[in-house]
Design a protein around this motif. Sequence first.
Motif, PDB file in Angstrom:
ATOM      1  N   LYS A 174     104.696 -24.730  73.805  1.00  0.00           N
ATOM      2  CA  LYS A 174     103.333 -25.257  73.174  1.00  0.00           C
ATOM      3  C   LYS A 174     102.749 -24.158  72.288  1.00  0.00           C
ATOM      4  O   LYS A 174     102.480 -23.112  72.877  1.00  0.00           O
ATOM      5  CB  LYS A 174     102.559 -25.853  74.224  1.00  0.00           C
ATOM      6  CG  LYS A 174     101.608 -26.548  73.742  1.00  0.00           C
ATOM      7  CD  LYS A 174     100.400 -26.905  74.709  1.00  0.00           C
ATOM      8  CE  LYS A 174      99.338 -27.640  73.890  1.00  0.00           C
ATOM      9  NZ  LYS A 174      98.389 -28.207  75.183  1.00  0.00           N
ATOM     10  N   GLY A 175     102.743 -24.229  70.969  1.00  0.00           N
ATOM     11  CA  GLY A 175     102.410 -23.301  70.241  1.00  0.00           C
ATOM     12  C   GLY A 175     103.090 -22.207  69.756  1.00  0.00           C
ATOM     13  O   GLY A 175     102.594 -21.453  69.103  1.00  0.00           O
ATOM     14  N   ARG A 176     104.466 -22.046  70.313  1.00  0.00           N
ATOM     15  CA  ARG A 176     105.057 -20.819  70.207  1.00  0.00           C
ATOM     16  C   ARG A 176     106.593 -21.383  69.914  1.00  0.00           C
ATOM     17  O   ARG A 176     106.861 -22.296  70.407  1.00  0.00           O
ATOM     18  CB  ARG A 176     105.197 -19.892  70.844  1.00  0.00           C
ATOM     19  CG  ARG A 176     103.879 -19.245  71.610  1.00  0.00           C
ATOM     20  CD  ARG A 176     103.905 -18.240  72.586  1.00  0.00           C
ATOM     21  NE  ARG A 176     102.816 -17.530  72.976  1.00  0.00           N
ATOM     22  CZ  ARG A 176     101.863 -18.160  73.710  1.00  0.00           C
ATOM     23  NH1 ARG A 176     101.908 -19.091  74.428  1.00  0.00           N
ATOM     24  NH2 ARG A 176     100.722 -17.371  74.016  1.00  0.00           N
ATOM     25  N   TYR A 177     107.326 -20.894  69.109  1.00  0.00           N
ATOM     26  CA  TYR A 177     108.878 -20.977  68.880  1.00  0.00           C
ATOM     27  C   TYR A 177     109.693 -19.838  69.056  1.00  0.00           C
ATOM     28  O   TYR A 177     108.893 -18.603  68.475  1.00  0.00           O
ATOM     29  CB  TYR A 177     108.924 -22.061  67.668  1.00  0.00           C
ATOM     30  CG  TYR A 177     108.876 -21.379  66.238  1.00  0.00           C
ATOM     31  CD1 TYR A 177     109.900 -20.719  65.517  1.00  0.00           C
ATOM     32  CD2 TYR A 177     107.453 -21.145  65.666  1.00  0.00           C
ATOM     33  CE1 TYR A 177     109.915 -20.308  64.348  1.00  0.00           C
ATOM     34  CE2 TYR A 177     107.405 -20.628  64.344  1.00  0.00           C
ATOM     35  CZ  TYR A 177     108.391 -20.215  63.764  1.00  0.00           C
ATOM     36  OH  TYR A 177     108.302 -19.436  62.381  1.00  0.00           O
ATOM     37  N   PHE A 178     110.985 -19.810  68.787  1.00  0.00           N
ATOM     38  CA  PHE A 178     111.698 -18.789  68.962  1.00  0.00           C
ATOM     39  C   PHE A 178     112.613 -18.570  68.036  1.00  0.00           C
ATOM     40  O   PHE A 178     113.210 -19.569  67.422  1.00  0.00           O
ATOM     41  CB  PHE A 178     112.538 -18.960  70.280  1.00  0.00           C
ATOM     42  CG  PHE A 178     111.779 -18.813  71.579  1.00  0.00           C
ATOM     43  CD1 PHE A 178     111.288 -17.747  72.418  1.00  0.00           C
ATOM     44  CD2 PHE A 178     111.324 -20.023  72.333  1.00  0.00           C
ATOM     45  CE1 PHE A 178     110.714 -17.639  73.422  1.00  0.00           C
ATOM     46  CE2 PHE A 178     110.647 -20.094  73.564  1.00  0.00           C
ATOM     47  CZ  PHE A 178     110.117 -18.855  74.100  1.00  0.00           C
ATOM     48  N   LYS A 179     113.165 -17.601  67.702  1.00  0.00           N
ATOM     49  CA  LYS A 179     114.247 -16.939  66.834  1.00  0.00           C
ATOM     50  C   LYS A 179     114.955 -16.041  67.503  1.00  0.00           C
ATOM     51  O   LYS A 179     114.311 -14.859  68.193  1.00  0.00           O
ATOM     52  CB  LYS A 179     113.760 -16.474  65.239  1.00  0.00           C
ATOM     53  CG  LYS A 179     113.340 -17.451  64.495  1.00  0.00           C
ATOM     54  CD  LYS A 179     112.784 -16.935  63.172  1.00  0.00           C
ATOM     55  CE  LYS A 179     112.482 -17.956  62.116  1.00  0.00           C
ATOM     56  NZ  LYS A 179     112.128 -17.274  60.942  1.00  0.00           N
ATOM     57  N   THR A 180     116.528 -16.161  67.424  1.00  0.00           N
ATOM     58  CA  THR A 180     117.228 -14.977  67.911  1.00  0.00           C
ATOM     59  C   THR A 180     117.569 -14.068  66.747  1.00  0.00           C
ATOM     60  O   THR A 180     117.770 -14.641  65.648  1.00  0.00           O
ATOM     61  CB  THR A 180     118.273 -15.403  68.512  1.00  0.00           C
ATOM     62  OG1 THR A 180     119.236 -16.529  67.837  1.00  0.00           O
ATOM     63  CG2 THR A 180     118.090 -16.246  70.002  1.00  0.00           C
ATOM     64  N   VAL A 181     117.601 -12.723  67.043  1.00  0.00           N
ATOM     65  CA  VAL A 181     117.849 -11.893  65.992  1.00  0.00           C
ATOM     66  C   VAL A 181     119.469 -11.699  66.131  1.00  0.00           C
ATOM     67  O   VAL A 181     119.829 -10.965  67.148  1.00  0.00           O
ATOM     68  CB  VAL A 181     117.310 -10.757  65.866  1.00  0.00           C
ATOM     69  CG1 VAL A 181     117.440  -9.689  64.588  1.00  0.00           C
ATOM     70  CG2 VAL A 181     115.698 -11.081  65.883  1.00  0.00           C
ATOM     71  N   LEU A 182     120.367 -11.686  65.307  1.00  0.00           N
ATOM     72  CA  LEU A 182     121.875 -11.310  65.322  1.00  0.00           C
ATOM     73  C   LEU A 182     122.329 -10.523  64.441  1.00  0.00           C
ATOM     74  O   LEU A 182     121.967 -10.379  63.479  1.00  0.00           O
ATOM     75  CB  LEU A 182     122.531 -12.900  65.105  1.00  0.00           C
ATOM     76  CG  LEU A 182     122.861 -14.109  66.190  1.00  0.00           C
ATOM     77  CD1 LEU A 182     121.716 -14.139  66.834  1.00  0.00           C
ATOM     78  CD2 LEU A 182     123.806 -14.991  65.575  1.00  0.00           C
ATOM     79  N   SER A 183     123.275  -9.617  64.959  1.00  0.00           N
ATOM     80  CA  SER A 183     124.055  -8.715  64.218  1.00  0.00           C
ATOM     81  C   SER A 183     125.432  -8.751  64.468  1.00  0.00           C
ATOM     82  O   SER A 183     125.759  -9.057  65.653  1.00  0.00           O
ATOM     83  CB  SER A 183     123.240  -7.209  64.153  1.00  0.00           C
ATOM     84  OG  SER A 183     122.089  -7.204  64.172  1.00  0.00           O
ATOM     85  N   LYS A 184     126.153  -8.156  63.468  1.00  0.00           N
ATOM     86  CA  LYS A 184     127.594  -8.129  63.882  1.00  0.00           C
ATOM     87  C   LYS A 184     128.137  -6.965  63.413  1.00  0.00           C
ATOM     88  O   LYS A 184     128.106  -6.484  62.123  1.00  0.00           O
ATOM     89  CB  LYS A 184     128.382  -9.378  63.171  1.00  0.00           C
ATOM     90  CG  LYS A 184     129.789  -9.458  63.264  1.00  0.00           C
ATOM     91  CD  LYS A 184     130.617 -10.649  62.411  1.00  0.00           C
ATOM     92  CE  LYS A 184     131.981 -10.517  62.742  1.00  0.00           C
ATOM     93  NZ  LYS A 184     132.556  -9.275  62.056  1.00  0.00           N
ATOM     94  N   ASP A 185     128.976  -6.574  64.195  1.00  0.00           N
ATOM     95  CA  ASP A 185     129.558  -5.127  64.204  1.00  0.00           C
ATOM     96  C   ASP A 185     130.889  -5.027  63.432  1.00  0.00           C
ATOM     97  O   ASP A 185     131.742  -6.225  63.835  1.00  0.00           O
ATOM     98  CB  ASP A 185     129.759  -4.263  65.197  1.00  0.00           C
ATOM     99  CG  ASP A 185     128.250  -3.624  66.057  1.00  0.00           C
ATOM    100  OD1 ASP A 185     127.532  -3.625  64.962  1.00  0.00           O
ATOM    101  OD2 ASP A 185     128.172  -3.611  67.347  1.00  0.00           O
ATOM    102  N   SER A 186     131.331  -4.312  62.550  1.00  0.00           N
ATOM    103  CA  SER A 186     132.799  -4.335  61.955  1.00  0.00           C
ATOM    104  C   SER A 186     133.808  -4.118  63.219  1.00  0.00           C
ATOM    105  O   SER A 186     133.491  -3.293  64.166  1.00  0.00           O
ATOM    106  CB  SER A 186     132.963  -3.323  61.107  1.00  0.00           C
ATOM    107  OG  SER A 186     134.331  -3.334  60.607  1.00  0.00           O
TER     108      SER A 186
END
Length: 245
Positions: free
Chosen positions: A81-93
């Motif tokens: 309620k009042g907040r939402y999420f994002k995941t932060v993705l990274s990809k290594d060679s």
Amino acid sequence: MLDYKLKDSVLILSEANKTGTRVASIIFDPFDENSKTLTGIWKDLISGKTLPVQVSRDYDMTGGKDTAWTNKDVIQAISLKGRYFKTVLSKDSGEYYAAVRGVKILDKKTGILLQQIPVDCQQRGIYSIAVDDYNFDGYEDFSIFEEAYAGANESSLYFLYNPTKKKYFKSNIYGISLVFDPVSKTITESNACCGGRERSVTTYRLVKNEMVEVASHHYVWDEKEQDYVEKKKPVRKKNPINLIH
């Protein structure tokens, strides 16, 4: 949440209400997945009102062992309620799959970043985050899928809400395939091994946000019974010398 239908280069994204009735659609005609910009309409299916829609490609997440990129956000399906999420993705060679390196918590009304937490987890697209009251204090907490193991075993990281600071902190709750019971206020861990032939079930209570074991049972598959049978721990024999004294 939007459902989609793609047919003859027409993409229709549909929004439903709580009863499952479609109430609005976003229509891109034509739809080209390689285009950097898409133009279409939003349509209220109740009133028939329409509005123009234009979206632009921000980035893509190219796969393959030879590609590398960092810090690309994926909005999550679940929210608070009042907040939402994002995941932060990274990809290594050299890696085939991206990993989750962080979680962003944002304000729904303003989009302002409220908190960012570093993690190192496998990713599940838009379904990495779950929400529940993990320490049974009346406040919603969140967890993030961490890793899948052999069989149905998996783990998550659990973050609890501090109402005073209005921030989330990483808890000491940890285990395999945890299930939280708000009625008994217990946590049950189920761990299967040996191709499903054996499994253990352990129950915990939280004491000052620390897991304290209440009971533990170990089960082994019995071919004759065609069911799991509890394997009792061996009873230790008393030392005869101690009996004399």
